[in-house]
Design a protein around this motif. Structure first.
Motif, short mmCIF file in Angstrom:
data_model
loop_
_atom_site.label_atom_id
_atom_site.label_comp_id
_atom_site.label_asym_id
_atom_site.label_seq_id
_atom_site.Cartn_x
_atom_site.Cartn_y
_atom_site.Cartn_z
N VAL A 250 50.20 47.30 40.22
CA VAL A 250 50.01 46.22 39.25
C VAL A 250 51.23 46.16 38.33
O VAL A 250 51.75 45.09 38.03
N ARG B 225 45.68 47.24 31.42
CA ARG B 225 44.57 46.29 31.63
C ARG B 225 43.38 46.63 30.75
O ARG B 225 42.22 46.68 31.18
N GLU C 246 50.60 38.08 39.98
CA GLU C 246 49.54 38.99 39.54
C GLU C 246 50.06 40.33 39.03
O GLU C 246 49.35 41.08 38.39
N ASN C 247 51.32 40.65 39.40
CA ASN C 247 51.81 41.95 38.98
C ASN C 247 53.01 41.78 38.04
O ASN C 247 53.42 40.66 37.72
N ALA C 248 53.54 42.92 37.60
CA ALA C 248 54.68 42.89 36.69
C ALA C 248 55.63 44.02 37.02
O ALA C 248 55.24 45.02 37.63
N ASP D 93 47.30 37.46 32.17
CA ASP D 93 46.64 38.71 31.78
C ASP D 93 47.64 39.69 31.17
O ASP D 93 48.74 39.87 31.70
N LEU E 51 48.86 43.13 31.03
CA LEU E 51 48.71 44.28 31.92
C LEU E 51 49.01 45.60 31.21
O LEU E 51 48.31 46.59 31.39
N ARG F 256 52.90 41.03 30.54
CA ARG F 256 51.83 40.22 31.13
C ARG F 256 52.09 40.03 32.63
O ARG F 256 53.20 40.22 33.11
N ALA F 257 51.05 39.64 33.32
CA ALA F 257 51.15 39.38 34.75
C ALA F 257 52.22 38.33 35.02
O ALA F 257 52.36 37.37 34.26
#
Lengths: 262, 424
Positions: free
Chosen positions: A173, A71, A203-205, A7, A9, A33-34
């Motif tokens: 996030v 997002r 899921e995070n960055a 994803d 972000l 991105r994630a």
């Protein structure tokens, strides 16, 4: 961990910003991105700290052009507190001291603000104490710091640990860490970096803003960006940081001169 | 006795005070002589006014707005209603209700270390600290003397474990509530006092506290003064400290149409420690004024003073902190700071340190700040998801807490922070 399909972000496109009448950011482009860890490096005055503050919504900076999507949503349209609630976190270079406000209460109010956004129930004082005590281990912090006023009389290292503790509680996030390594001795640096590494997931960055390579010895970035004169001049892998360490920033100046001559 | 007839023909007329005096019952009780003298003094004096340096920034309009023909002491035997919603006293607290009229000690068990002053002792000690602090003939003091019929006069020996909580409530329209307290602390005596003054309606509360601290004695005096509506408060604290004694005053107020507080401390031989902490909140058209005065009459004395104010709406806050260090007060260490939050364009803050230093070997600092809420602190909290209003509330609480945290622990049952900031 990085994947081109992850994803998107944070997407910064041609971002311009000024403080008072002074343009600082002059067209920043960055996609995060994630699962990615990015590092933005550059000299003092290159605009890297300004980038972090503009993203967090500091009122002293005015965006004059470009866009930032978080997002998919327009980040620049949101108040600082709304940005934090949807999962943007700024670890301050100089965490602010707030006499008279208990660290524990501050952490609880902040955590509940984020939990509300995530649709989780608020934590009362007792439930929160359990949560915070467990999270303290991420940065090996003494519980005594919970009883003190926010950052008041904390050493440089304690302040930075408190920042990472907040990050651990808020589960952002995208976490932007502005010069998190400044003022840390080697042990404190390891603890703080260890905390950041523990909190990084698929899921995070994380976006590290730093002047020195030494932070990147303990947190390995997937991408390194070199910033100068309010733009990202070059992007590469972690080897770019090593190159900077070896050659210094002079070659950046030369590239910039060429660029500006065009 | 018609008091107004004693007025000298040369005096400036003060119709407001005259009308009030006319309606007071005749002097009676243990303080009859003091009352008589106070009334004569009031009849001679004009009301304080803004041409006097001591009252330059303080508009007495809220005081004179009170109807002098309606203000009245509580009637004999009636006593003031004890507050129904008043919190239970904290453990280890002895609560006394003061109405300026009846004896709060009647039927009351006094903790070890506290005893009533005998009439002879009262005669000898009443007014001593006022004289020592130059407070005689000061209008708010004379006003209290003219009106108070009872003085809570206590001798303190040894360390009193209990906190003495003195509650005075002027919650009826047109109540005139004069409270007078005299504390004589023997050598090495130790006492904590919390005075809670509540005022509402068009009431007037007057407070005079005298305290003598013997060598090595320690007194913590807390004042929590909460007003609303047109209620006015005039408070005066006269303290004389012998060497080696420690005195701390913590005063917090909000909500009065007019609040004036005058702590005056004399370190009679120097070598004592004085700590003065003040916090006053004003909003709407309210006025809060603290005029403090500390005199070092010997060497090696110390003062730590922090005065804070939050002014919102059209509120007005005044602080005047006089510190006198004459030649004989060598090696005095005095620090004074005035910190103010100005939260509205129409609010006003006047703050003035007044250091008179003649001694040459001293360390005296002073400073004053007036600011809005700190932008960097606000942003830090907002960057953690805390909305601007909550962030501002947290910062205000933090600002107050530095002072409120020093009140006697017994103050906690009154929830001073919530009451001061009018939080639910």
């Amino acid at each position: 961990m990085i994947s081109p399909d992850a994803d998107l972000l944070l997407e910064i496109v041609d971002l311009h910003a000024r403080v008072e009448d002074q343009p600082i950011l002059k067209g920043v482009n960055l996609r995060i991105r994630a699962g990615e860890i990015h590092a933005v490096m550059g000299r003092n005055g290159s605009g890297k700290s300004t980038l972090s503050k503009v993203l967090a919504g500091h009122p002293a900076y005015t965006v004059t052009g470009g866009s930032v999507r978080f997002r998919g949503a327009d980040l620049l349209d949101l108040d600082p507190e709304q940005r934090a609630r949807i999962g943007l976190f700024l670890g301050f270079q100089y965490p602010v001291e707030i006499p008279g406000v208990s660290n524990l209460e501050f952490l609880r109010v902040a955590t509940n603000a984020r939990r509300g956004e995530l649709g989780r129930e608020e934590l009362d004082t007792f439930a929160f104490e359990d949560v915070v005590r467990e999270r303290l281990t991420v940065v090996q912090m003494d519980p005594a710091f919970l009883e003190r006023s926010v950052n008041e009389g904390f050493s440089g290292g304690e302040k930075k640990r408190n920042e990472i503790l907040q990050m651990a509680l808020l589960e952002p996030v995208v976490a932007i860490l502005d010069e998190t390594d400044s003022g840390l001795d080697i042990d404190a640096l390891r603890i703080v970096a260890g905390g950041v590494n523990q909190l990084a997931t698929a899921e995070n960055a994380t976006l590290l803003i730093t002047h020195y390579q030494r932070l990147l010895d303990v947190i390995t970035p997937d991408f390194v960006h070199v910033m100068a004169a309010g733009r990202i001049l070059r992007t590469g892998g972690k080897e770019l940081a090593l190159e900077l360490e070896e050659r210094g920033y002079d070659w950046v100046d030369q590239e910039l001169a060429v660029l500006e001559a065009v | 006795m018609v008091v107004s007839s004693t007025r000298s023909p040369l005096a400036e007329a003060s119709p407001w005070a005259d009308r009030l005096l006319e309606r007071l019952p005749s002097p009676a009780g243990a303080l009859a002589a003091v009352q008589g003298r106070g009334r004569e003094a009031l009849a001679r004096q004009s009301l304080p006014n803004r041409r006097q340096e001591d009252w330059r920034f303080t508009d007495l309009a809220p005081l004179t707005a009170l109807d002098p023909a309606a203000l009245a002491l509580v009637a004999d035997g009636q006593g003031l209603a004890q507050l129904a919603d008043c919190p239970a006293p904290a453990a280890g607290t002895v609560r006394l209700w003061l109405d300026g009229l009846s004896d709060p000690l009647a039927g009351q068990f006094l903790p070890a270390g506290l005893s009533r002053l005998t009439p002879e002792q009262l005669d000898q000690d009443l007014g001593h600290s006022l004289a020592c602090c130059g407070s005689e003939q000061h209008w708010p003091v004379e006003f209290n003397q003219a009106t108070a019929r009872h003085c809570l006069a206590l001798r303190v020996s040894g360390c009193v474990a209990e906190t003495l909580e003195l509650v005075a409530v002027a919650d009826q329209q047109h109540t005139l509530l004069p409270v007078r307290v005299l504390l004589v602390l023997e050598e090495n005596a130790n006492l904590k006092v919390l005075q809670v003054q509540l005022g509402s309606g068009s009431s007037l509360s007057s407070l005079v506290v005298e305290a003598q601290l013997g060598q090595g004695a320690e007194l913590l005096h807390g004042l929590l003064a909460l007003g609303e509506g047109g209620a006015c408060f005039l408070g005066h604290l006269a303290v004389e400290q012998a060497s080696g004694s420690r005195f701390r005053s913590v005063a917090a107020s909000r909500g009065w149409a007019l609040f004036r507080f005058e702590p005056r401390i004399s370190q009679v031989d120097g070598a004592a420690q004085t700590e003065l902490l003040g916090l006053q909140l004003v909003e709407g058209p309210q006025v809060a004024d603290t005029h403090s005065q500390v005199r070092f009459l010997g060497p090696d004395g110390a003062l730590e003073q922090v005065h804070k104010a939050i002014a919102d709406g059209r509120g007005r806050s005044v602080f005047d902190g006089a510190v006198s260090v004459p030649r004989l007060a060598q090696r005095t260490n005095a620090n004074q700071i005035s910190r103010n939050l100005l939260l509205s364009d129409q609010a006003r803050i006047d703050t003035k340190p007044q250091l008179e230093i003649v001694a040459d070997e001293v360390r005296c600092t002073h400073g004053a700040t007036v600011s809005r809420l700190q932008a960097d602190q606000l942003f830090y909290l907002q960057s953690r998801g805390i909305d601007a209003a909550t962030a501002a509330r947290l910062l205000k609480r933090g600002f107050c807490q530095e002072v409120l945290g020093k009140l006697p622990a017994a103050a906690a049952v009154w929830q001073p922070l919530q009451r001061l900031l009018a939080e639910a």
